[in-house]
Write a protein that holds these residues in place. Sequence first.
Motif, PDB file in Angstrom:
ATOM      1  N   MET A   1     -23.507  24.630 -21.776  1.00 11.11           N
ATOM      2  CA  MET A   1     -24.521  25.071 -20.810  1.00 11.11           C
ATOM      3  C   MET A   1     -24.827  23.948 -19.813  1.00 11.11           C
ATOM      4  SD  MET A   1     -28.515  25.996 -21.437  1.00 11.11           S
ATOM      5  CE  MET A   1     -28.305  27.455 -22.445  1.00 11.11           C
ATOM      6  N   CYS A   2     -24.930  22.723 -20.304  1.00 10.46           N
ATOM      7  CA  CYS A   2     -25.208  21.581 -19.412  1.00 10.46           C
ATOM      8  C   CYS A   2     -24.124  21.450 -18.348  1.00 10.46           C
ATOM      9  CB  CYS A   2     -25.286  20.282 -20.216  1.00 10.46           C
ATOM     10  SG  CYS A   2     -26.732  20.170 -21.276  1.00 10.46           S
ATOM     11  N   THR A   3     -22.867  21.629 -18.735  1.00 14.60           N
ATOM     12  CA  THR A   3     -21.791  21.453 -17.756  1.00 14.60           C
ATOM     13  C   THR A   3     -21.778  22.603 -16.738  1.00 14.60           C
ATOM     14  OG1 THR A   3     -20.102  22.556 -19.128  1.00 14.60           O
ATOM     15  CG2 THR A   3     -20.356  20.161 -19.391  1.00 14.60           C
ATOM     16  N   ARG A   4     -22.418  23.713 -17.055  1.00 15.00           N
ATOM     17  CA  ARG A   4     -22.509  24.802 -16.075  1.00 15.00           C
ATOM     18  C   ARG A   4     -23.716  24.631 -15.152  1.00 15.00           C
ATOM     19  NH1 ARG A   4     -21.230  27.929 -20.755  1.00 15.00           N
ATOM     20  NH2 ARG A   4     -23.426  28.509 -20.956  1.00 15.00           N
TER      21      ARG A   4
ATOM     22  N   ALA B   1     -16.879  20.623 -28.955  1.00 14.10           N
ATOM     23  CA  ALA B   1     -17.357  21.465 -27.861  1.00 14.10           C
ATOM     24  C   ALA B   1     -16.208  21.620 -26.870  1.00 14.10           C
ATOM     25  CB  ALA B   1     -18.559  20.821 -27.182  1.00 14.10           C
ATOM     26  N   THR B   2     -16.184  22.722 -26.175  1.00 14.12           N
ATOM     27  CA  THR B   2     -15.118  22.948 -25.198  1.00 14.12           C
ATOM     28  C   THR B   2     -15.488  22.287 -23.867  1.00 14.12           C
ATOM     29  OG1 THR B   2     -14.605  25.041 -26.248  1.00 14.12           O
ATOM     30  CG2 THR B   2     -13.759  24.714 -24.025  1.00 14.12           C
ATOM     31  N   LEU B   3     -14.558  21.528 -23.332  1.00  9.64           N
ATOM     32  CA  LEU B   3     -14.747  20.924 -22.014  1.00  9.64           C
ATOM     33  C   LEU B   3     -14.012  21.807 -21.010  1.00  9.64           C
ATOM     34  CD1 LEU B   3     -15.868  18.502 -20.440  1.00  9.64           C
ATOM     35  CD2 LEU B   3     -13.696  17.353 -20.854  1.00  9.64           C
ATOM     36  N   HIS B   4     -14.768  22.525 -20.178  1.00  9.72           N
ATOM     37  CA  HIS B   4     -14.161  23.516 -19.282  1.00  9.72           C
ATOM     38  C   HIS B   4     -13.627  22.847 -18.022  1.00  9.72           C
ATOM     39  CE1 HIS B   4     -14.875  27.191 -21.514  1.00  9.72           C
ATOM     40  NE2 HIS B   4     -16.016  26.634 -21.906  1.00  9.72           N
ATOM     41  N   LEU B   5     -12.501  22.150 -18.190  1.00  5.50           N
ATOM     42  CA  LEU B   5     -11.909  21.466 -17.037  1.00  5.50           C
ATOM     43  C   LEU B   5     -11.413  22.441 -15.980  1.00  5.50           C
ATOM     44  CD1 LEU B   5     -10.046  18.484 -18.719  1.00  5.50           C
ATOM     45  CD2 LEU B   5     -11.971  18.372 -17.143  1.00  5.50           C
TER      46      LEU B   5
ATOM     47  N   ASP C   1     -13.115  24.642 -14.681  1.00  3.92           N
ATOM     48  CA  ASP C   1     -14.223  24.729 -13.718  1.00  3.92           C
ATOM     49  C   ASP C   1     -14.631  23.355 -13.188  1.00  3.92           C
ATOM     50  OD1 ASP C   1     -14.470  27.495 -14.240  1.00  3.92           O
ATOM     51  OD2 ASP C   1     -15.685  27.055 -16.029  1.00  3.92           O
ATOM     52  N   LEU C   2     -14.502  22.355 -14.055  1.00  2.00           N
ATOM     53  CA  LEU C   2     -15.089  21.052 -13.734  1.00  2.00           C
ATOM     54  C   LEU C   2     -14.175  20.139 -12.933  1.00  2.00           C
ATOM     55  CD1 LEU C   2     -16.682  20.380 -17.232  1.00  2.00           C
ATOM     56  CD2 LEU C   2     -17.946  20.763 -15.111  1.00  2.00           C
ATOM     57  N   TRP C   3     -12.859  20.362 -12.985  1.00  2.00           N
ATOM     58  CA  TRP C   3     -11.948  19.387 -12.373  1.00  2.00           C
ATOM     59  C   TRP C   3     -12.245  19.174 -10.898  1.00  2.00           C
ATOM     60  CZ3 TRP C   3      -8.682  20.190  -8.242  1.00  2.00           C
ATOM     61  CH2 TRP C   3      -8.495  21.514  -7.831  1.00  2.00           C
ATOM     62  N   ILE C   4     -12.777  20.166 -10.243  1.00  2.00           N
ATOM     63  CA  ILE C   4     -12.973  20.090  -8.795  1.00  2.00           C
ATOM     64  C   ILE C   4     -14.390  19.640  -8.422  1.00  2.00           C
ATOM     65  CG2 ILE C   4     -13.792  22.459  -8.404  1.00  2.00           C
ATOM     66  CD1 ILE C   4     -11.730  22.610  -6.075  1.00  2.00           C
ATOM     67  N   LYS C   5     -15.270  19.436  -9.424  1.00  2.00           N
ATOM     68  CA  LYS C   5     -16.701  19.255  -9.125  1.00  2.00           C
ATOM     69  C   LYS C   5     -17.176  17.803  -9.091  1.00  2.00           C
ATOM     70  CE  LYS C   5     -19.848  22.132 -10.650  1.00  2.00           C
ATOM     71  NZ  LYS C   5     -20.655  22.914 -11.643  1.00  2.00           N
ATOM     72  N   ASP C   6     -16.305  16.833  -9.298  1.00  2.00           N
ATOM     73  CA  ASP C   6     -16.730  15.417  -9.256  1.00  2.00           C
ATOM     74  C   ASP C   6     -17.868  15.107 -10.231  1.00  2.00           C
ATOM     75  OD1 ASP C   6     -14.963  15.296  -7.177  1.00  2.00           O
ATOM     76  OD2 ASP C   6     -16.440  14.785  -5.639  1.00  2.00           O
ATOM     77  N   VAL C   7     -17.803  15.729 -11.372  1.00  2.00           N
ATOM     78  CA  VAL C   7     -18.903  15.565 -12.331  1.00  2.00           C
ATOM     79  C   VAL C   7     -18.638  14.367 -13.240  1.00  2.00           C
ATOM     80  CG1 VAL C   7     -19.917  16.641 -14.395  1.00  2.00           C
ATOM     81  CG2 VAL C   7     -19.614  17.971 -12.299  1.00  2.00           C
ATOM     82  N   THR C   8     -19.683  13.614 -13.535  1.00  2.00           N
ATOM     83  CA  THR C   8     -19.600  12.515 -14.495  1.00  2.00           C
ATOM     84  C   THR C   8     -20.257  12.950 -15.796  1.00  2.00           C
ATOM     85  OG1 THR C   8     -19.724  10.896 -12.709  1.00  2.00           O
ATOM     86  CG2 THR C   8     -20.247  10.110 -14.927  1.00  2.00           C
ATOM     87  N   ILE C   9     -19.562  12.753 -16.891  1.00  3.18           N
ATOM     88  CA  ILE C   9     -20.119  13.070 -18.215  1.00  3.18           C
ATOM     89  C   ILE C   9     -20.190  11.773 -19.004  1.00  3.18           C
ATOM     90  CG2 ILE C   9     -19.755  14.338 -20.383  1.00  3.18           C
ATOM     91  CD1 ILE C   9     -18.242  16.452 -18.724  1.00  3.18           C
ATOM     92  N   THR C  10     -21.353  11.473 -19.544  1.00  4.59           N
ATOM     93  CA  THR C  10     -21.500  10.234 -20.331  1.00  4.59           C
ATOM     94  C   THR C  10     -21.867  10.571 -21.772  1.00  4.59           C
ATOM     95  OG1 THR C  10     -23.842  10.016 -19.785  1.00  4.59           O
ATOM     96  CG2 THR C  10     -22.285   8.914 -18.320  1.00  4.59           C
ATOM     97  N   THR C  11     -21.476   9.690 -22.673  1.00  2.51           N
ATOM     98  CA  THR C  11     -21.906   9.774 -24.067  1.00  2.51           C
ATOM     99  C   THR C  11     -22.428   8.396 -24.443  1.00  2.51           C
ATOM    100  OG1 THR C  11     -19.835   9.013 -25.070  1.00  2.51           O
ATOM    101  CG2 THR C  11     -19.996  11.371 -24.546  1.00  2.51           C
TER     102      THR C  11
END
Length: 349
Positions: free
Chosen positions: A254-257, A275-279, A281-291
Motif C-alpha cells: 500500500m505504501c508503494t502505491r 512482500a511483493t515489490l511492484h517494479l 509500476d515503480l520502475w518509472i517513478k523515481d521512488v526511493t525505498i529505505t529500510t
Amino acid sequence: MGAMRALVFQKPGRIAWQEVPDPVVGDPADAIVRVDAVTICGTDLHILKGDVPDVTAGRILGHEAVGTVVETAGGVRTVRPGDRVLVSCISACGRCRFCRESRYGQCRGGGGWILGHTVDGTQAEYVRVPFADLSVHPLPDSIDSADAVLLADIFPTAYEVGVLNGAVRPADTVVVVGAGPIGLAAIVTAGFYSPGRVIAVDLAESRLAAARSLGADATVNAGEEPEQLVADLTDGLGADVVMEAVGVPEAFEMCTRMVRPGGRVANIGVHGKPATLHLEDLWIKDVTITTGLVDTSSTPLLLRMMAAGRLPSSSLITHRFELGQMEEAYDVFGRVEETGALKVVLGGA
Ligand SMILES: [Zn+2]
Ligand SMILES: [Zn+2]
C-alpha cells in the motif's frame, strides 16, 4: 551470589517471571544496572511467538529500560554507581567501522541489538549492560523514568528509520501507515520538520484517535480506501513520504502505491514474510525505498527534546504496572485489540 527475578523465554508461547542468578560483570566494559522502568516491545511478542530463532531457551527478554548503575567494571569511564541512565536497545563497541560512522545498529564488534536477543535483557530486576560507555545515556533529573524508557527504542527507531530515512521536509505530505507506538512516534518526530500534512492510516479507531491527538491532520481507516484519500489530498500525485510502521506485506505494498513520483517510502516495520515489490509500476517513478535498524545515534537529540518538553511520550503510555507484574503486562500488551494498549510501562513510579 544473589538471586533476582526476571522474565525468561522458555519456548515459543511460554515465558515466566522467575528467579535467576544476579548478573555479574565479566568484560571490563560492563555495567550492572538496577532496572527502575522497563517496557515491552512488539519485537518481544515476535520472540514469544518463536519468530526470532536467535533467542534461545533461558534468555531474559527486554531491550528497553531506565535504571540506576550499581556497579561498573574497570574499563567503564562515563558512568558510575548511582547514575540514573537510559539503557539503549542498541549496544555499541565504539571501535568497529560501523560504530565509527555512528551506525551502532550494524556494530560488528559484539554490539548491535544484543540485549534480550543474544545476551540477557532488561525485563529483570538487574541487567548486565555490555559496552556501557556507549550503550547507556545519563539522564537529567528533569526527565521522568517512565517517559524516558520510550527513548530506548521506539522514538529513535521512528525518528531515524522513519523520519530521517524518509527525509521529511517542510510542507511535505507525510503518510504513516500503522498508528501503533512506532507510527505514533513517527508522527510526533515528523513534526520536527514542519510537514504540510500528516495522514495516519490504521485499522483501529482508538489508534487513529491517538494519532489525531499527537498531531496527525487527517486519519483514515485502512479498510476505507486510504489510497483514494491520499490521492484526493494531493491532486492525484501521491505523498512525498510514506512510512510503513506495520510489518506486513499488504501495508508495505500500500505504501508503494501511495508515494508520489520522486517520493520516498521508509520501511520501519519488522517483516516476517516476503512482500511483493511492484517494479512493473515503480520502475518509472523515481521512488526511493529505505529500510533500517535503528542506530540510536539520535538519542542525545531526543533526550534534549524531551528535556525541553517537546516530546509528548507519556501520552503513548496506556498501561502502568509494577515490575513484578510482568506476565500480566505481557498479557495486556499481547491483546491490543481488546485492551487498546500502546505502550505498557513497568516500574518508574
Ligand atoms: Zn523494541
Ligand atoms: Zn561496533
